[in-house]
Design a protein around this motif. Structure first.
Motif, PDB file in Angstrom:
ATOM      1  N   TYR A   1      -8.053  -1.409   2.553  1.00 15.94           N
ATOM      2  CA  TYR A   1      -7.306  -2.223   1.598  1.00 15.94           C
ATOM      3  C   TYR A   1      -6.763  -3.483   2.280  1.00 15.94           C
ATOM      4  CZ  TYR A   1      -3.944  -3.444  -2.068  1.00 15.94           C
ATOM      5  OH  TYR A   1      -3.247  -4.102  -3.065  1.00 15.94           O
TER       6      TYR A   1
ATOM      7  N   LEU B   1      -3.153   3.482  -5.145  1.00 21.19           N
ATOM      8  CA  LEU B   1      -4.081   2.932  -4.149  1.00 21.19           C
ATOM      9  C   LEU B   1      -4.547   3.961  -3.126  1.00 21.19           C
ATOM     10  CD1 LEU B   1      -2.105  -0.382  -3.382  1.00 21.19           C
ATOM     11  CD2 LEU B   1      -3.982  -0.083  -5.017  1.00 21.19           C
TER      12      LEU B   1
ATOM     13  N   ILE C   1      -8.022   4.658  -1.585  1.00 19.78           N
ATOM     14  CA  ILE C   1      -8.578   3.665  -0.649  1.00 19.78           C
ATOM     15  C   ILE C   1      -7.878   3.882   0.693  1.00 19.78           C
ATOM     16  CG2 ILE C   1      -9.044   1.204  -0.294  1.00 19.78           C
ATOM     17  CD1 ILE C   1      -7.878   0.871  -3.258  1.00 19.78           C
TER      18      ILE C   1
ATOM     19  N   PHE D   1     -12.775  -1.599  -5.418  1.00 25.88           N
ATOM     20  CA  PHE D   1     -12.214  -0.296  -5.055  1.00 25.88           C
ATOM     21  C   PHE D   1     -11.997   0.625  -6.256  1.00 25.88           C
ATOM     22  CE2 PHE D   1     -10.408  -2.725  -1.287  1.00 25.88           C
ATOM     23  CZ  PHE D   1     -11.320  -2.188  -0.377  1.00 25.88           C
TER      24      PHE D   1
ATOM     25  N   LEU E   1     -10.389  -6.984  -5.778  1.00 24.48           N
ATOM     26  CA  LEU E   1     -10.028  -5.678  -5.226  1.00 24.48           C
ATOM     27  C   LEU E   1     -10.147  -4.583  -6.277  1.00 24.48           C
ATOM     28  CD1 LEU E   1      -6.870  -6.573  -3.072  1.00 24.48           C
ATOM     29  CD2 LEU E   1      -9.133  -5.953  -2.222  1.00 24.48           C
TER      30      LEU E   1
ATOM     31  N   TYR F   1       0.834  -1.199   0.000  1.00 19.71           N
ATOM     32  CA  TYR F   1       0.000   0.000   0.000  1.00 19.71           C
ATOM     33  C   TYR F   1       0.875   1.257   0.000  1.00 19.71           C
ATOM     34  CZ  TYR F   1      -3.527   3.427   1.363  1.00 19.71           C
ATOM     35  OH  TYR F   1      -4.351   4.525   1.401  1.00 19.71           O
TER      36      TYR F   1
END
Length: 226
Positions: A43, A35, A38, A69, A65, A28
């Motif tokens: 996540y 990302l 999110i 998302f 995912l 992440y």
């Protein structure tokens, strides 16, 4: 008399749950540009849910995912490649891992490993833990073309170690794959207790790898009395 000790990998020697948390946190942060819309908590939580303790391969996890998302600037294959190349840098051993392997070898036990999973991925994780040197045979299901709980993979491992089933124990966290299945071929199954499986009734249970030698010595004492 027990001469050989065989192990599962994930959930037994590798603390996979903690390893996944470390990896996802790092992924992440590294891919925050893609990302960042999110929350990290969402996540990580959703990945762990979809991963199901490793029983769902990550192609399906990442595809889900992406959909949930709305990840648009990279594709799921990119995330999967990142998982395959980076996970090994986040491998967390269970407590007493190296200590018990050293102790077993000092006591002249032959060591083997049988793990379900993808060949190079699992071998990379074993290397990351620094434990490959302890094992005289390592069987990964993809490489072998057969997986637990099929009895053939246990028989194949025993043949490579040159030991009989009644001279061997198998240690693992999965009740069916790692305890019931090896017992079907004549081995002793030792359950590495894992709360995700709830209660499981079996003769031999360890909560910590450091307890293994005590159980094995007990088995050998029982054998000598027969």
């Amino acid at each position: 008399m027990i001469r050989a000790v065989l192990f599962d990998l994930d959930g037994t020697l590798l603390d996979r749950d903690e390893s996944v948390k470390k990896f996802i946190n790092d992924q992440y942060k590294r891919l925050h540009n893609y990302l960042g819309h999110i929350s990290k908590e969402n996540y990580m939580t959703r990945f762990i849910e979809l991963d199901n303790h490793g029983y769902v391969w990550k192609d399906k996890v990442y595809q889900q995912l992406m959909e949930e998302f709305g990840i648009a600037e990279i594709d799921w294959e990119y995330l999967l490649k990142d998982y395959i190349s980076e996970f090994k840098h986040h491998c967390v051993p269970f407590p007493n891992l190296h200590g018990i392997l050293e102790e077993l070898r000092r006591n002249n036990f032959v060591l083997g490993m049988i793990t379900n999973g993808y060949g190079q991925f699992q071998m990379d994780n074993i290397a990351a833990l620094g434990i490959e040197k302890y094992f005289e045979a390592i069987l990964v299901s993809e490489t072998e073309g057969i997986k637990k709980p099929n009895p053939e993979i246990f028989e194949r491992a025993l043949k490579r170690l040159n030991v009989n089933p009644n001279e061997s124990v198998f240690v693992g966290d999965h009740p069916e794959n790692d305890v019931v299945a090896p017992e079907h071929v004549g081995m002793k199954g030792i359950w590495k207790k894992d709360v995700q499986w709830g209660t499981f009734e079996t003769n031999y249970i360890v909560e910590d790898l450091g307890e293994l030698l005590i159980i094995i010595k007990k088995l050998n004492n029982e054998s000598s009395l027969k």
